[in-house]
Design a protein around this motif. Structure first.
Motif, short mmCIF file in Angstrom:
data_model
loop_
_atom_site.label_atom_id
_atom_site.label_comp_id
_atom_site.label_asym_id
_atom_site.label_seq_id
_atom_site.Cartn_x
_atom_site.Cartn_y
_atom_site.Cartn_z
N GLY A 1 30.52 15.55 -3.97
CA GLY A 1 29.98 15.10 -2.70
C GLY A 1 31.08 14.80 -1.70
N GLY A 2 30.72 14.13 -0.61
CA GLY A 2 31.70 13.75 0.41
C GLY A 2 31.38 14.35 1.76
N GLY A 3 31.88 13.70 2.80
CA GLY A 3 31.66 14.18 4.15
C GLY A 3 32.90 14.03 4.99
N PHE A 4 32.78 14.29 6.29
CA PHE A 4 33.92 14.11 7.19
C PHE A 4 33.43 14.04 8.62
N VAL A 5 34.29 13.52 9.47
CA VAL A 5 34.03 13.44 10.91
C VAL A 5 35.13 14.22 11.60
N ASP A 6 34.76 15.06 12.56
CA ASP A 6 35.76 15.90 13.22
C ASP A 6 35.55 15.89 14.73
N PHE A 7 36.55 16.42 15.44
CA PHE A 7 36.56 16.51 16.89
C PHE A 7 37.09 17.89 17.27
N PRO A 8 36.91 18.32 18.51
CA PRO A 8 37.36 19.67 18.89
C PRO A 8 38.88 19.84 18.77
N GLU A 9 39.29 21.07 18.59
CA GLU A 9 40.72 21.40 18.65
C GLU A 9 41.29 20.83 19.95
N PRO A 10 42.31 19.96 19.84
CA PRO A 10 42.81 19.25 21.04
C PRO A 10 43.17 20.15 22.21
#
Length: 235
Positions: free
Chosen positions: A77-86
């Motif tokens: 399992g597991g997840g993540f939080v991401d943001f756009p390529e800077p």
């Protein structure tokens, strides 16, 4: 008032990228519940599906957040939080700041394992990033692996209030809005109306009271008055 654009991943699609098994219904349910909780805390929220019309997303927002969960392709399992390529994000500092705080609160609350190494081109170059205004901070959350048993299946499908709590706490922290709702103040209880003493309605009782009053206020020795009153009272 902070204005949030909140999208449920894959919502409304019946062909193509429809998401992992049961993901679409999860995304819609969690997005709706997160929107409700944010509104209770004073946020303005615009809910959109996976393919919003241009007029639905026009303008600048304080945050554009898109909710997903991952396919079971990792063996755990597991997840993540991401943001756009800077290099493609005109608001990257704010995107990264919000992503950091959301990550901290969500995984701390749900106890789902954070796997930041799973960020990939599909999240860095998420198709919606180029549709959102350059001034809008953008964040995507993969809430976990929806169909991995027991982690994260148990939490994502049977403890969704915890999922909602983690997301809402992260957004509240990012915008310095208290998560705890104020306790409603109840109006004070009305004072009881004084109950006037009941008065006798029987004419004979009224006559008795008048006689006793005359004795008490009349002339004579006190002990004699007491004896007269005693004689009038019922045995």
């Amino acid at each position: 008032m902070k204005v949030i654009l909140l999208g449920a991943g894959h919502e409304g699609r019946t062909t193509g990228a429809t998401g992992a098994p049961n993901e679409q219904s999860f995304n819609v349910d969690i997005s709706n519940k997160v929107a409700d909780e944010l509104r209770k805390r004073g946020f303005e929220v615009k809910r959109i599906n996976a393919d919003p019309k241009p007029e639905e997303i026009a303008g600048d927002w304080d945050l554009a957040l898109f909710i997903h969960y991952d396919a079971s392709i990792y063996g755990t399992g597991g997840g993540f939080v991401d943001f756009p390529e800077p290099s493609t994000d005109g608001a990257t500092k704010e995107s990264q700041r919000i992503a950091y705080l959301l990550r901290q609160e969500y995984f701390g609350t749900t106890k789902i394992v954070n796997h930041p190494e799973r960020a990939n081109k599909n999240t860095k170059y998420y198709y919606m990033w180029k549709r959102i205004s350059p001034k809008t901070p953008c964040v995507i959350i993969e809430c976990g692996v929806g169909m991995h048993v027991p982690d994260d299946h148990e939490v994502l499908h049977f403890n969704r209030p915890l999922v909602v709590e983690g997301i809402v706490k992260g957004i509240c922290l990012a915008f310095k809005v208290p998560y705890q709702l104020p306790t409603p103040t109840l109006p004070p209880a009305p004072e009881p109306s004084p109950v006037p003493p009941s008065e006798p309605t029987d004419p004979s009782q009224l006559a008795l009271l008048v006689t006793i009053k005359d004795i008490i206020w009349g002339k004579g020795w006190p002990w004699a008055k007491v004896n007269k009153v005693k004689e009038l009272l019922p045995k």
